[in-house]
Write a protein that holds these residues in place. Structure first.
Motif, mmCIF file in Angstrom:
data_model
loop_
_atom_site.group_PDB
_atom_site.id
_atom_site.type_symbol
_atom_site.label_atom_id
_atom_site.label_comp_id
_atom_site.label_asym_id
_atom_site.label_seq_id
_atom_site.Cartn_x
_atom_site.Cartn_y
_atom_site.Cartn_z
ATOM 1 N N LYS A 6 0.972 -1.186 -0.244
ATOM 2 C CA LYS A 6 -0.299 0.381 -0.183
ATOM 3 C C LYS A 6 0.724 1.236 0.246
ATOM 4 C CE LYS A 6 -3.372 -2.425 0.363
ATOM 5 N NZ LYS A 6 -3.255 -4.288 -0.330
ATOM 6 N N ILE A 9 0.792 5.763 -3.423
ATOM 7 C CA ILE A 9 0.259 5.662 -5.040
ATOM 8 C C ILE A 9 -0.749 5.250 -4.955
ATOM 9 C CG2 ILE A 9 0.433 5.005 -7.394
ATOM 10 C CD1 ILE A 9 3.393 6.085 -7.712
ATOM 11 N N MET A 10 -0.527 4.577 -4.683
ATOM 12 C CA MET A 10 -2.021 3.271 -4.347
ATOM 13 C C MET A 10 -3.346 4.072 -3.346
ATOM 14 S SD MET A 10 -2.408 -1.092 -3.229
ATOM 15 C CE MET A 10 -1.371 -0.988 -5.027
ATOM 16 N N ASN A 12 -3.116 7.085 -2.677
ATOM 17 C CA ASN A 12 -4.096 8.094 -3.197
ATOM 18 C C ASN A 12 -5.364 7.794 -4.880
ATOM 19 O OD1 ASN A 12 -3.925 10.340 -5.559
ATOM 20 N ND2 ASN A 12 -3.470 11.080 -3.592
ATOM 21 N N ASP A 13 -4.712 6.718 -5.143
ATOM 22 C CA ASP A 13 -5.265 6.567 -5.849
ATOM 23 C C ASP A 13 -6.651 5.821 -5.974
ATOM 24 O OD1 ASP A 13 -3.782 6.515 -7.778
ATOM 25 O OD2 ASP A 13 -3.707 4.750 -8.036
ATOM 26 N N TRP A 14 -7.242 5.647 -4.260
ATOM 27 C CA TRP A 14 -7.952 4.768 -3.069
ATOM 28 C C TRP A 14 -8.716 5.489 -2.904
ATOM 29 C CZ3 TRP A 14 -5.614 -0.343 -1.114
ATOM 30 C CH2 TRP A 14 -5.456 -0.980 -1.909
ATOM 31 N N GLY A 15 -8.281 7.446 -2.500
ATOM 32 C CA GLY A 15 -8.317 8.293 -1.781
ATOM 33 C C GLY A 15 -8.736 7.870 -0.604
ATOM 34 N N ARG A 20 1.443 12.093 -2.600
ATOM 35 C CA ARG A 20 1.774 10.749 -4.025
ATOM 36 C C ARG A 20 2.914 10.891 -3.195
ATOM 37 N NH1 ARG A 20 -1.623 9.184 -7.967
ATOM 38 N NH2 ARG A 20 0.026 8.912 -8.902
ATOM 39 N N ASP A 29 7.235 10.440 -6.758
ATOM 40 C CA ASP A 29 5.768 9.610 -6.422
ATOM 41 C C ASP A 29 6.146 8.327 -5.530
ATOM 42 O OD1 ASP A 29 4.512 11.175 -6.385
ATOM 43 O OD2 ASP A 29 3.619 10.148 -9.141
ATOM 44 N N ASP A 31 5.871 5.085 -5.242
ATOM 45 C CA ASP A 31 5.431 3.857 -5.344
ATOM 46 C C ASP A 31 6.672 2.291 -5.492
ATOM 47 O OD1 ASP A 31 7.434 3.513 -7.684
ATOM 48 O OD2 ASP A 31 6.557 3.073 -9.258
#
Length: 149
Positions: A6, A9-10, A12-15, A20, A29, A31
């Protein structure tokens, strides 16, 4: 790694989080590729542990490092120790990242290196058996001496 960590980036993508950027260096960022082998923070102790084990340091990528270290190190006992070190590097990077995320504390790379060295020497000493030659024991002793200096 199967892209299950997790990272920011992940998240952030999930809110789940708004940022990031890497928690350890803040330069890119976060990752898995950046966190484990491109991050300036991570690179410091990857270089240090590589030098300690006498493995030629290159721009390792997490997905190819296992293969690269396996090709460079021919001795099967040294290879096991180096694989353990690589696993410890990955673990300690993730540990330091989580410390930064949850506690807002960044562990100094020198401290992380010392923890990795001590852990590898301790675990390797438990592996000594009749297959170890004198040179292997001497190599491990030399690694151990460097841990506490």
């Amino acid at each position: 790694m199967q892209n299950r960590l997790k990272t920011r980036i992940m998240l952030n993508d999930w809110g789940v989080c708004q940022e990031r950027s890497c928690l350890l260096c803040g330069n890119a960022d976060e990752d898995k590729k950046h966190l484990f082998f491109d991050c300036d923070y991570s690179r410091k102790f990857i270089a240090s542990i590589s030098a300690w084990l006498d493995v030629p340091e290159a721009l390792f990528d997490i997905d190819t490092s296992w293969k690269r270290w396996g090709e460079v190190i021919q001795d099967p006992i040294k290879k096991k120790v180096c694989y353990a070190a690589l696993a410890a590097i990955v673990y300690q990077i993730w540990f330091a990242r989580n410390k930064a995320f949850w506690l807002k504390v960044i562990i100094h790379p020198r401290v992380v290196c010392k923890m990795i060295r001590a852990e590898i020497v301790q675990r390797s000493r438990q592996l000594i058996n009749c297959n170890w030659k004198r040179r292997h024991c001497q190599w491990l002793y030399n690694l151990q001496v460097y841990v506490y200096n």
